[in-house]
Scaffold this motif. Structure first.
Motif, PDB file in Angstrom:
ATOM      1  N   GLN A  83      -9.625  55.818   6.913  1.00 38.05           N
ATOM      2  CA  GLN A  83     -10.357  55.637   5.660  1.00 38.05           C
ATOM      3  C   GLN A  83      -9.917  56.684   4.640  1.00 38.05           C
ATOM      4  N   VAL A  84      -9.748  57.903   5.124  1.00 37.55           N
ATOM      5  CA  VAL A  84      -9.370  58.970   4.210  1.00 37.55           C
ATOM      6  C   VAL A  84      -7.910  58.818   3.773  1.00 37.55           C
ATOM      7  N   THR A 131     -10.439  49.762   7.714  1.00 39.83           N
ATOM      8  CA  THR A 131     -11.100  49.175   8.875  1.00 39.83           C
ATOM      9  C   THR A 131     -10.220  48.099   9.488  1.00 39.83           C
ATOM     10  N   ASP A 185     -17.797  48.184   2.819  1.00 42.38           N
ATOM     11  CA  ASP A 185     -16.978  48.689   1.737  1.00 42.38           C
ATOM     12  C   ASP A 185     -17.938  49.134   0.637  1.00 42.38           C
ATOM     13  N   ALA A 198      -8.073  56.312   1.198  1.00 43.95           N
ATOM     14  CA  ALA A 198      -8.763  56.913   0.050  1.00 43.95           C
ATOM     15  C   ALA A 198      -7.780  57.762  -0.762  1.00 43.95           C
ATOM     16  N   ARG A 199      -6.961  58.522  -0.042  1.00 46.63           N
ATOM     17  CA  ARG A 199      -5.985  59.367  -0.745  1.00 46.63           C
ATOM     18  C   ARG A 199      -4.929  58.523  -1.449  1.00 46.63           C
ATOM     19  N   THR A 217     -17.392  48.168  -3.089  1.00 46.96           N
ATOM     20  CA  THR A 217     -17.634  46.759  -3.394  1.00 46.96           C
ATOM     21  C   THR A 217     -19.128  46.470  -3.411  1.00 46.96           C
ATOM     22  N   ARG A 234     -14.669  47.622 -10.838  1.00 52.73           N
ATOM     23  CA  ARG A 234     -14.613  47.513  -9.395  1.00 52.73           C
ATOM     24  C   ARG A 234     -13.627  48.505  -8.775  1.00 52.73           C
ATOM     25  N   PHE A 235     -12.459  48.631  -9.373  1.00 54.36           N
ATOM     26  CA  PHE A 235     -11.449  49.522  -8.811  1.00 54.36           C
ATOM     27  C   PHE A 235     -11.692  50.963  -9.195  1.00 54.36           C
ATOM     28  N   THR A 264     -12.110  61.621   0.254  1.00 50.45           N
ATOM     29  CA  THR A 264     -11.092  62.657   0.393  1.00 50.45           C
ATOM     30  C   THR A 264     -11.730  64.041   0.368  1.00 50.45           C
ATOM     31  N   TRP A 319     -13.575  64.681   3.549  1.00 52.26           N
ATOM     32  CA  TRP A 319     -12.667  64.895   4.676  1.00 52.26           C
ATOM     33  C   TRP A 319     -12.039  66.281   4.637  1.00 52.26           C
ATOM     34  N   MET A 347     -14.217  42.325  -0.836  1.00 56.28           N
ATOM     35  CA  MET A 347     -12.951  43.035  -0.784  1.00 56.28           C
ATOM     36  C   MET A 347     -12.679  43.502   0.640  1.00 56.28           C
ATOM     37  N   VAL A 348     -11.458  43.343   1.054  1.00 56.34           N
ATOM     38  CA  VAL A 348     -11.095  43.769   2.397  1.00 56.34           C
ATOM     39  C   VAL A 348     -11.131  45.293   2.472  1.00 56.34           C
ATOM     40  N   ASP A 349     -11.770  45.829   3.483  1.00 53.27           N
ATOM     41  CA  ASP A 349     -11.727  47.263   3.731  1.00 53.27           C
ATOM     42  C   ASP A 349     -10.457  47.532   4.541  1.00 53.27           C
ATOM     43  N   TRP A 351      -4.246  45.187  -2.995  1.00 50.79           N
ATOM     44  CA  TRP A 351      -5.144  46.168  -3.610  1.00 50.79           C
ATOM     45  C   TRP A 351      -4.501  46.779  -4.851  1.00 50.79           C
ATOM     46  N   GLU A 376     -16.522  61.496  13.818  1.00 47.66           N
ATOM     47  CA  GLU A 376     -15.117  61.401  14.227  1.00 47.66           C
ATOM     48  C   GLU A 376     -14.383  62.713  14.020  1.00 47.66           C
ATOM     49  N   VAL A 384     -11.909  53.876  -6.465  1.00 47.51           N
ATOM     50  CA  VAL A 384     -11.239  55.167  -6.560  1.00 47.51           C
ATOM     51  C   VAL A 384     -12.261  56.305  -6.539  1.00 47.51           C
ATOM     52  N   MET A 418      -5.320  55.496  -2.562  1.00 53.20           N
ATOM     53  CA  MET A 418      -5.966  54.872  -3.727  1.00 53.20           C
ATOM     54  C   MET A 418      -6.059  55.854  -4.888  1.00 53.20           C
ATOM     55  N   THR A 419      -6.454  57.064  -4.556  1.00 52.97           N
ATOM     56  CA  THR A 419      -6.564  58.096  -5.592  1.00 52.97           C
ATOM     57  C   THR A 419      -5.205  58.327  -6.247  1.00 52.97           C
ATOM     58  N   ALA A 469     -13.053  56.673  -3.055  1.00 53.73           N
ATOM     59  CA  ALA A 469     -11.856  57.214  -2.407  1.00 53.73           C
ATOM     60  C   ALA A 469     -11.789  58.722  -2.606  1.00 53.73           C
ATOM     61  N   ARG A 470     -12.082  59.148  -3.836  1.00 51.61           N
ATOM     62  CA  ARG A 470     -12.034  60.585  -4.109  1.00 51.61           C
ATOM     63  C   ARG A 470     -13.133  61.321  -3.361  1.00 51.61           C
ATOM     64  N   GLY A 522      -7.554  57.898  13.795  1.00 55.17           N
ATOM     65  CA  GLY A 522      -8.956  57.517  13.953  1.00 55.17           C
ATOM     66  C   GLY A 522      -9.429  56.663  12.791  1.00 55.17           C
ATOM     67  N   ARG A 523     -10.592  56.069  12.964  1.00 56.99           N
ATOM     68  CA  ARG A 523     -11.105  55.151  11.970  1.00 56.99           C
ATOM     69  C   ARG A 523     -11.352  55.840  10.623  1.00 56.99           C
ATOM     70  N   PHE A 524     -11.937  57.035  10.670  1.00 52.74           N
ATOM     71  CA  PHE A 524     -12.241  57.714   9.417  1.00 52.74           C
ATOM     72  C   PHE A 524     -11.038  58.445   8.865  1.00 52.74           C
ATOM     73  N   GLU A 525     -10.169  58.860   9.758  1.00 53.91           N
ATOM     74  CA  GLU A 525      -8.887  59.410   9.319  1.00 53.91           C
ATOM     75  C   GLU A 525      -8.145  58.340   8.489  1.00 53.91           C
TER      76      GLU A 525
END
Lengths: 430, 430
Positions: free
Chosen positions: B164-165, B6, A3, B168-169, A6, A160-161, A172, A175, B1-3, B205, A212, A165, B171-172, A168-169, B159-162
């Motif tokens: 994540q994204v 993942t 992460d 990520a979106r 983190t 942290r958050f 995004t 991607w 923090m938990v990812d 979160w 991926e 973010v 969170m944003t 996260a941005r 997928g794993r990164f899909e």
């Protein structure tokens, strides 16, 4: 999966090393290092950090103590057993035992040589002096340390958050680029972003996301450590430092004019296939091609790293055609200032006419533009170059005068010897 | 923090439990449970799942075996020592020992009663029958399980990164809401999003992001487990199930008309201060206020959970004024259909005139709109309600006929008894 946010937020470690391994470097540095170790082992060189983006005042952003701590940490690194096994046993560019035993023995015992660090005018003067094969290995880790410490200076003040973010941005954003690239048929693209990456963890994430997202279109990474950890192809051939040092060592103008070809003659002896890639722009692409010996036209391809890339690719196609080669068998690798839009445009223009490939750097591994105020995480143009060899200054002209380097009188001499006239200026962002 | 991405991607566990604890529930369920345990311990009730969004065909999306596995897992849970200690010792609403010893002893020995599950017309019929204090504790975990399993069905193919994204979106998106809320002076807002959350990890979160992003403006969470783990205030008072069951138990129309006040009379005995919050809309807000006994006007505030919130708040202000109370001392808690825009508007309209607070639910913990194709992760309107008590059907009218429930003849009887006429229809999204 790490992460990243983190990890960035948690500053418990005494030192959170930016460079964790001697193979956290570009594959072509190791190929070139082996070549230098064989051909110019005792040549004394000096490498120096050059920040072309003066507005980023590194010495005001980065604590000198922290910088020294990171550089000292790099000097403490040596090749691990697993890394050595991988270099010795892995297949690179279809070939086993790419690295010879004498080179590996030397590498296994290597520690990077001392550095010299001073502050001047808000910038760091960071230089490395000594035998070429040792000093040259400082380039990538030095750049990575400076880029990441500058980023940390900005990230340090974030919550942290807020960090979650931010990443996260950035995820995004990346991607969306991957989705853009997915639309390009028969794309071949590799990660070339080690030197100016946002951070190691971020490069590692980007590489995995590309794996991926793009599948077979993503052909590998220039970063050896990531290639090893993620079971990817290590990618890269050679760079400007070879002709720059060979040229600096030339005794007279005639030897200087020959130097860029002498380099490739040495390379020709060592490598074949997809490793025979011409980097023609060190002293001007057009002149280099015009005066090139015929055997060079037999090489597999060309890498285009400055100037107008379409113009350079057209010049290469015309040159191959003139020399009786079929351009459709030739590889053109674009590696300068790439992002999705010009990747798509170059691909559209040249796909089918030549074999097209892309080495994508900074905008893959360090595009945080617009994500913090005042461009605090924007990539900037930092390089670490051979500035002298055996006490003589090196010179680079390239196809963009904004990227030229060396003393003005030597630049003029090189321009005369290599027949370089007016060049188009192109803004250097990274 | 938990990812989170993942974790979602990694399906190694035989079962990845959606509900990990009996206190992974709304605080008001525990307050109401204690009240029911004291006043109506042996009342037999039936709770049932109702999916108001028929287009989401849960039985086609969610595997019955997986659903049973999750529900069975919930039945295996019992209060841990640490959870019990926290409930017994923590200060809630400024009061220690909020939960009495006899209730805690009962709770410590509780396992949730059996469930009854059937498929019908592409939906699940999920019902719980038994003693009210036991059955009522199924509501929140049952909803959370259905919501999360439906999400997992969509996430499974990514997928794993899909993933994540995707996160990520999300969170944003949430952070942009936090930034919007930050602009509101003197905001007071709590998380009410347990029941329709995207997932436990995601709610956790969101709560932490609100804590960092809003500081003192974020006053707590309705989720006991998260409140405990994150050292936050547990928030909540009471809900419609109390008047609904009391009403169903009424022997005649006169008793029915009294029922909503009888509930609050019982509550009045047990609680004071900020726990004395009226929920007036079960059988129509205006009628409830008009006929309310004077002592209710002395209560601290009101929660507005259906209909036009501004209209209901104005009605409450007029009512307090008419009963000689100063509205500026009264608390108005908005908790229906909130998002940044209407939070800002309601705050602007009522701040200063009353004490304003917000209980933010689905759009805090489950706003994945636009992040996957075809709204596959959009929240939908799932509820789990008391449908009968001692064999008699329950009825809810609320201030929006779209939210009404119960047999049509009973709805007509309740409308007559409570004097509810034409009501404005408002689309129920979540």
């Amino acid at each position: 999966m790490v992460d990243i946010a983190t990890r960035v937020w948690n500053h418990k470690w005494k030192i959170d090393p930016i460079v964790r391994s001697l193979i956290d470097t570009d594959f072509y540095k190791l190929l070139m290092c082996q070549s230098v170790f064989r051909n110019k082992r005792d040549t004394q060189v000096s490498f120096s950090l050059i920040n072309r983006t003066k507005s980023v005042r590194l010495a005001e952003l980065i604590d000198e103590g922290e910088l020294r701590e990171q550089l000292d940490h790099i000097r403490s690194l040596s090749l691990s057993r697993g890394e050595s096994t991988w270099l010795r046993g892995n297949m690179f560019y279809g070939k086993r035992s790419m690295f010879r035993s004498d080179f590996m023995e030397w590498f296994e015992n290597l520690r990077l040589p001392p550095y010299h660090l001073e502050k001047r005018d808000g910038q760091y003067e960071l230089t490395f002096e000594g035998a070429w094969p040792e000093v040259m290995l400082w380039e990538i880790p030095a750049l990575a340390v400076l880029m990441e410490l500058r980023g940390r200076a900005v990230l340090n003040d974030m919550g942290r958050f807020e960090l979650q973010v931010l990443y996260a941005r950035a995820m995004t954003k990346l991607w969306e680029k991957v989705e853009g690239l997915r639309a390009i048929d028969n794309l071949r693209i590799a990660d070339f972003g080690t030197r100016r990456r946002h951070s190691f963890l971020w490069q590692d994430w980007c590489v995995q996301a590309m794996t991926e997202g793009l599948g077979q279109s993503f052909v590998g990474t220039s970063n050896c450590l990531i290639a090893k950890n993620r079971d990817l192809e290590a990618i890269g051939t050679n760079a400007h430092e070879l002709p720059m040092v060979y040229a600096a060592l030339a005794e007279d103008d005639a030897a200087l004019a020959r130097a860029p070809y002498d380099v490739l003659a040495d390379w020709h002896e060592e490598h074949d296939g997809n490793l025979r890639i011409i980097l023609p722009d060190t002293y001007g692409t057009q002149g280099f091609l015009d005066k090139a010996p015929d055997w060079l036209a037999g090489w597999t391809g060309i890498r285009i790293d400055s100037g107008d890339p379409a113009k350079a690719a057209e010049a290469a196609i015309a040159w191959w055609t003139a020399r009786g080669e079929d351009p459709r068998n030739k590889l053109v690798i674009f590696s300068d200032g790439l992002d999705v839009e010009n990747i798509a445009a170059l691909h559209a223009q040249f796909s089918g006419r030549v074999r097209v490939s892309f080495g994508w750097g900074t905008n893959l591994t360090n595009d945080f533009r617009g994500l913090v105020p005042d461009g605090g995480l924007d990539a900037f143009s930092l390089v670490c170059k051979a500035v002298s060899a055996e006490g003589r200054p090196t010179v680079k002209l390239s196809d963009n005068p904004e990227k030229a380097m060396g003393p003005e009188t030597e630049i003029q001499r090189y321009k005369r010897v290599f027949g370089v006239g007016e060049q188009e200026r192109i803004e250097v962002v990274v």
